[in-house]
Design a protein around this motif. Structure first.
Motif, PDB file in Angstrom:
ATOM      1  N   GLN A  97      -5.412  12.224  -5.709  1.00 61.54           N
ATOM      2  CA  GLN A  97      -6.168  10.962  -5.155  1.00 61.54           C
ATOM      3  C   GLN A  97      -7.697  11.724  -4.663  1.00 61.54           C
ATOM      4  N   HIS A  98      -8.631  11.636  -5.063  1.00 62.65           N
ATOM      5  CA  HIS A  98      -9.929  12.471  -4.909  1.00 62.65           C
ATOM      6  C   HIS A  98     -10.500  12.036  -3.613  1.00 62.65           C
ATOM      7  N   ASN A  99     -10.490  10.829  -3.200  1.00 63.38           N
ATOM      8  CA  ASN A  99     -11.202  10.208  -2.028  1.00 63.38           C
ATOM      9  C   ASN A  99     -10.203  10.324  -1.030  1.00 63.38           C
ATOM     10  N   HIS A 100     -10.253  11.161   0.074  1.00 65.21           N
ATOM     11  CA  HIS A 100      -9.310  11.104   1.323  1.00 65.21           C
ATOM     12  C   HIS A 100      -9.726  10.284   2.394  1.00 65.21           C
ATOM     13  N   HIS A 101     -11.049  10.037   2.569  1.00 66.46           N
ATOM     14  CA  HIS A 101     -11.471   8.960   3.553  1.00 66.46           C
ATOM     15  C   HIS A 101     -12.842   8.295   2.815  1.00 66.46           C
ATOM     16  N   VAL A 102     -12.572   6.904   3.137  1.00 64.51           N
ATOM     17  CA  VAL A 102     -13.713   6.317   2.427  1.00 64.51           C
ATOM     18  C   VAL A 102     -13.914   5.128   3.677  1.00 64.51           C
ATOM     19  N   THR A 141       5.283   8.771 -21.268  1.00 65.71           N
ATOM     20  CA  THR A 141       4.844   7.478 -20.780  1.00 65.71           C
ATOM     21  C   THR A 141       5.204   7.300 -19.217  1.00 65.71           C
ATOM     22  N   VAL A 142       4.144   6.422 -18.633  1.00 67.73           N
ATOM     23  CA  VAL A 142       4.428   6.464 -17.100  1.00 67.73           C
ATOM     24  C   VAL A 142       4.246   4.996 -16.710  1.00 67.73           C
ATOM     25  N   ASN A 143       5.131   4.949 -15.576  1.00 72.93           N
ATOM     26  CA  ASN A 143       4.639   3.920 -14.749  1.00 72.93           C
ATOM     27  C   ASN A 143       3.882   3.991 -13.628  1.00 72.93           C
ATOM     28  N   LEU A 144       2.941   3.259 -13.400  1.00 71.27           N
ATOM     29  CA  LEU A 144       1.894   3.585 -12.372  1.00 71.27           C
ATOM     30  C   LEU A 144       1.882   2.164 -11.317  1.00 71.27           C
ATOM     31  N   PHE A 145       1.744   2.698 -10.077  1.00 69.88           N
ATOM     32  CA  PHE A 145       1.692   1.930  -8.944  1.00 69.88           C
ATOM     33  C   PHE A 145       0.495   2.274  -7.868  1.00 69.88           C
ATOM     34  N   TRP A 146       0.157   1.459  -7.071  1.00 67.18           N
ATOM     35  CA  TRP A 146      -0.572   1.559  -5.905  1.00 67.18           C
ATOM     36  C   TRP A 146       0.193   0.859  -4.745  1.00 67.18           C
ATOM     37  N   TYR A 147       0.156   1.625  -3.849  1.00 71.63           N
ATOM     38  CA  TYR A 147       0.807   1.017  -2.545  1.00 71.63           C
ATOM     39  C   TYR A 147      -0.182   1.203  -1.653  1.00 71.63           C
ATOM     40  N   VAL A 148       0.200   0.222  -0.483  1.00 70.06           N
ATOM     41  CA  VAL A 148      -0.834   0.049   0.570  1.00 70.06           C
ATOM     42  C   VAL A 148      -0.022   0.214   2.164  1.00 70.06           C
ATOM     43  N   GLN A 149      -0.589   0.648   2.980  1.00 67.36           N
ATOM     44  CA  GLN A 149       0.010   0.749   4.121  1.00 67.36           C
ATOM     45  C   GLN A 149      -1.050   0.367   5.362  1.00 67.36           C
ATOM     46  N   TYR A 150      -1.047  -0.851   5.872  1.00 63.67           N
ATOM     47  CA  TYR A 150      -1.785  -1.371   6.708  1.00 63.67           C
ATOM     48  C   TYR A 150      -1.439  -0.669   7.922  1.00 63.67           C
ATOM     49  N   PRO A 151      -2.507  -0.714   9.099  1.00 59.85           N
ATOM     50  CA  PRO A 151      -1.920   0.048  10.367  1.00 59.85           C
ATOM     51  C   PRO A 151      -0.757  -0.673  10.909  1.00 59.85           C
ATOM     52  N   GLY A 152       0.285   0.150  11.262  1.00 59.42           N
ATOM     53  CA  GLY A 152       1.265  -0.354  11.972  1.00 59.42           C
ATOM     54  C   GLY A 152       2.268  -1.063  11.158  1.00 59.42           C
ATOM     55  N   GLN A 153       1.991  -0.981   9.852  1.00 58.77           N
ATOM     56  CA  GLN A 153       3.168  -1.591   8.913  1.00 58.77           C
ATOM     57  C   GLN A 153       3.657  -0.812   7.940  1.00 58.77           C
ATOM     58  N   HIS A 154       4.614  -1.519   7.040  1.00 55.90           N
ATOM     59  CA  HIS A 154       5.419  -0.586   6.105  1.00 55.90           C
ATOM     60  C   HIS A 154       4.347  -0.280   5.020  1.00 55.90           C
ATOM     61  N   LEU A 155       4.828   0.737   4.213  1.00 46.98           N
ATOM     62  CA  LEU A 155       4.140   0.803   2.869  1.00 46.98           C
ATOM     63  C   LEU A 155       4.532  -0.500   2.173  1.00 46.98           C
ATOM     64  N   ASP A 185      -8.861  -5.020   5.063  1.00 50.69           N
ATOM     65  CA  ASP A 185      -8.407  -4.080   3.915  1.00 50.69           C
ATOM     66  C   ASP A 185      -8.492  -2.753   4.473  1.00 50.69           C
ATOM     67  N   THR A 186      -8.767  -2.415   5.632  1.00 50.04           N
ATOM     68  CA  THR A 186      -8.613  -1.243   6.560  1.00 50.04           C
ATOM     69  C   THR A 186      -7.242  -1.114   6.413  1.00 50.04           C
ATOM     70  N   ALA A 187      -6.821   0.287   5.728  1.00 54.25           N
ATOM     71  CA  ALA A 187      -5.398   0.795   5.563  1.00 54.25           C
ATOM     72  C   ALA A 187      -5.575   1.978   4.602  1.00 54.25           C
ATOM     73  N   GLU A 188      -4.156   2.701   4.618  1.00 55.64           N
ATOM     74  CA  GLU A 188      -4.023   3.689   3.607  1.00 55.64           C
ATOM     75  C   GLU A 188      -3.697   3.258   2.246  1.00 55.64           C
ATOM     76  N   TYR A 189      -3.943   3.982   1.333  1.00 55.61           N
ATOM     77  CA  TYR A 189      -3.591   3.439  -0.276  1.00 55.61           C
ATOM     78  C   TYR A 189      -3.194   4.755  -0.761  1.00 55.61           C
ATOM     79  N   THR A 199      -5.555   7.665   0.310  1.00 53.36           N
ATOM     80  CA  THR A 199      -6.895   7.389   0.679  1.00 53.36           C
ATOM     81  C   THR A 199      -6.911   6.685   1.754  1.00 53.36           C
ATOM     82  N   ARG A 200      -7.678   6.983   3.009  1.00 57.14           N
ATOM     83  CA  ARG A 200      -7.804   6.345   4.214  1.00 57.14           C
ATOM     84  C   ARG A 200      -9.089   5.497   3.970  1.00 57.14           C
ATOM     85  N   LEU A 201      -8.853   4.021   4.069  1.00 57.73           N
ATOM     86  CA  LEU A 201     -10.081   3.143   3.875  1.00 57.73           C
ATOM     87  C   LEU A 201     -10.299   2.538   5.155  1.00 57.73           C
ATOM     88  N   LYS A 202     -11.749   2.602   5.678  1.00 56.46           N
ATOM     89  CA  LYS A 202     -12.167   1.911   6.895  1.00 56.46           C
ATOM     90  C   LYS A 202     -13.289   0.986   6.276  1.00 56.46           C
TER      91      LYS A 202
END
Lengths: 114, 113
Positions: free
Chosen positions: B6-11, B30-44, B85-89, B107-110
């Motif tokens: 993941q090339h962007n560490h902070h956005v 062959t791959v299976n691909l996922f995006w997970y998100v972690q909102y502040p104070g919450q689970h992945l 949407d502020t979270a870590e992806y 990637t930490r998005l603010k």
């Protein structure tokens, strides 16, 4: 449905001490994962269970880490003895093939080794 | 060996700006691909996933991702971000036929209101 439960949420120990973490997955989820997440990094898989059998433990430091999943439900992860570099969040997740292996994560245990 | 970058560490974005987070993987099958998100104070939690079929997949909260096999990429997009949407992806890859998930570094998005 109840989520993945983990305890304790926080733990502070001194190096060379031992520590254990507990995880209760979502009911019916046959696959259970333990991850280590060091600050600033993504989760790293430590061990994966399918029911009570180990599927992958290639990244588990077996000289100090151990894990078990008795009866294919709850699981414990132990570190003995702990090192400073073990400071991390330990995440437990579970999944089911029917859910296309989407993982459901618990809140994690934040371990600080001093 | 399997890997995820993941090339962007902070956005940092303003509300209503468009978002694209990069994810590239290395795997010889062959791959299976996922995006997970972690909102502040919450689970992945899962944002979206790709197993097969249409390479453009839609997830929760208006997110989508496109699997480009030739580029080994699975970039996450949202046309107009919100403060919430502020979270870590995290991008994750599971080799089809293997059991192991590999996560990117995140990637930490603010989003500024």
């Amino acid at each position: 449905e109840a989520g993945v439960a983990q305890s304790p949420r926080y733990k502070i120990i001194e190096k060379r001490q031992s520590v254990a973490f507990w995880c209760n997955p979502i009911s019916g989820h046959a696959t259970l994962y333990w991850y280590q997440q060091i600050l600033g990094q993504g989760p790293k898989l430590l061990i994966q269970f399918q029911n009570n059998g180990v599927v992958d433990d290639s990244q588990l430091p077996k000289d100090r880490f151990s894990a078990e999943r008795l009866k294919g439900v709850d699981s414990t992860l132990k570190i003995q003895p702990a090192k400073l570099e073990d400071s991390a969040v330990y995440l437990c997740a579970s999944s089911t093939p029917q859910g296309r292996y989407e993982q459901y994560f618990g809140p994690g245990t934040r371990l600080t080794v001093t | 060996a399997q890997s995820v970058s993941q090339h962007n560490h902070h956005v940092i974005l303003s509300e209503a700006a468009s978002l694209e987070l990069g994810c590239n993987y290395s795997y010889g099958g062959t791959v299976n691909l996922f995006w997970y998100v972690q909102y502040p104070g919450q689970h992945l939690q899962l944002l979206l996933k790709y197993f097969s079929g249409d390479p453009l997949v839609k997830g929760i909260k208006g997110f989508e991702a496109e699997f480009i096999k030739s580029k080994f990429s699975f970039n996450l997009r949202k046309p107009s971000v919100q403060w919430s949407d502020t979270a870590e992806y995290f991008c994750a890859v599971r080799g089809s036929g293997t059991y192991k998930y590999i996560f990117g570094t995140g990637t930490r998005l603010k989003v500024l209101a």
